[in-house]
Write an enzyme that holds these catalytic residues in place. Sequence first.
Site, short mmCIF file in Angstrom:
data_model
loop_
_atom_site.label_atom_id
_atom_site.label_comp_id
_atom_site.label_asym_id
_atom_site.label_seq_id
_atom_site.Cartn_x
_atom_site.Cartn_y
_atom_site.Cartn_z
N LYS A 125 2.21 -0.54 -6.06
CA LYS A 125 0.94 -0.62 -5.33
C LYS A 125 0.73 -2.02 -4.78
O LYS A 125 1.00 -3.02 -5.45
CB LYS A 125 -0.20 -0.24 -6.29
CG LYS A 125 -1.57 -0.22 -5.64
CD LYS A 125 -2.64 0.20 -6.63
CE LYS A 125 -4.03 0.17 -6.03
NZ LYS A 125 -5.07 0.60 -6.99
N SER A 129 -7.96 3.88 -5.23
CA SER A 129 -7.29 3.04 -4.25
C SER A 129 -5.77 3.12 -4.33
O SER A 129 -5.09 2.56 -3.47
CB SER A 129 -7.74 1.59 -4.44
OG SER A 129 -7.34 1.12 -5.73
N SER A 141 -9.13 4.59 -9.70
CA SER A 141 -8.11 4.35 -8.67
C SER A 141 -6.72 4.83 -9.00
O SER A 141 -5.87 4.91 -8.12
CB SER A 141 -8.06 2.86 -8.31
OG SER A 141 -9.22 2.48 -7.61
#
Length: 482
Positions: A82, A157, A181
């Site tokens: 990520k 996210s 997230s």
Amino acid sequence: MTDKLDLAYMPAATQLRLYRSKQLSPVEVLEAQLARADEVEPKINAFAWKFYDEARKAARGAEARYMSGEARPLEGVTLAVKDDTDLEGKATASGSKLFLDYVARTSHPMVQRFLDAGAIVHAKTTVPEFCICTVTTSHHWGTTRNPWNLEYGPGGSSGGSGAALAAGTTTLATGSDSGGSIRIPAGVNGVCGFKAPYGRFPTVVPWTLSPQSVYGPMARSMTDLATMYDLGNGPASYDHTALQKNTLPDPMRTVAGMRIAYSPDLGFAHVDPEVRANTERALKHFEALGAHVEEVAVNWTDEKVQEAFHGTLLTGSWRAFFDQIQEMISDPKEVSDQYHSLYQKMLSLPKNAAETAAMLVAEMNTEIHAIFSAGFDAIVSPTTGLPSIPAATNHATDSVTINNMTVDSMTGWCLAHPFNLLYLYPIVVAQTGRAANNVPTSIQIIGDRYDDNTVFALASAYERVVEPLYKDGAFPDFRSEI
């Protein structure tokens, strides 16, 4: 399904077995996933940064290690990282143009452990700017879409990580979770994710000061998720918050006789009928496994949850981060509407917001603690109230409707964020099927404080009996292509 798709979606556990027996090479799987990415990336936009040449070299090195008998536990398995998480020598932009020139000097400790185990990082995945959305869109990277239906978002996210796993462009991925997230993208993409209790995975400053924010693994199977868990957790000399290492038992505890508390809405959420139906069908699988399911009341309200959530996160480490961003902005258009909206919300908080939030969190925890004290082993609820929301949703201006009720488009469709306030409870996300729009639905399995073993046991047993999403050609078909 073609042979290349078989390779692209092959679980890490299967890859490792075939690599060790020299029936398959990491080079073959990597090339299948890169070919898959060439095909689908223009549609889903899950990769922020690509390191294909370096990955190919690493795959050849992994192949040589297998031939010489020197393979490590994750040797040759692809890992997408990520883009809020440092990878040595690579940019960490966190979805913002402001950070495009920031190059990490060292890798995040969790990532480093996976690298030391032989994983190959071939990409970093997209995030919304500053990781503060439940869709994945930013000025620089554009919009990331859900592989199961491109009109919808992959959550946020860690949306790029979830979408890449669902699309077959990586085997493993990393995420982080400050308000759902990891869990939201895992749920809406039909993959697995783990929201660790604070301290389970080592982290870095300043997030050692934010117990609501944790890092963790994402994968397509519970076996692979458990492998990442075992390799990634444990103490670190530089992190005073990191816990002692926990290794999941093999075999895991039987779930027969376990007591599951089912909350359809945690008291505060609106839940779409399809999501609720899929959740209740999933609970029947637990009952078939010998667990006892009982519906319980959780008396949280939306007002209480929102006041606690914003009063906690926007007065702590996020406040310092937002103040830093303010100093960096030369043109308001450089950053998203969502950032400006949250910053104004932060400025409007009353002086006693943190104290009020702390009291509300204590009340929320009292209810959850009472459920476990009554003898329940886990709590199950939907992860989200909707399968997903439109991919390009602007949280600052757009609303979302559930059951003819208008809700906030950022958190109003989610049931994940309260457990970032109650940050000692481990949570695994498991899929429950698909909705009529083809987007997956899911549950979150919440364990008692630090009882990671129970949630992994429940999710693993459930996965063995539920109809899998990734089998016999049941893969994203990229419907509603745009």
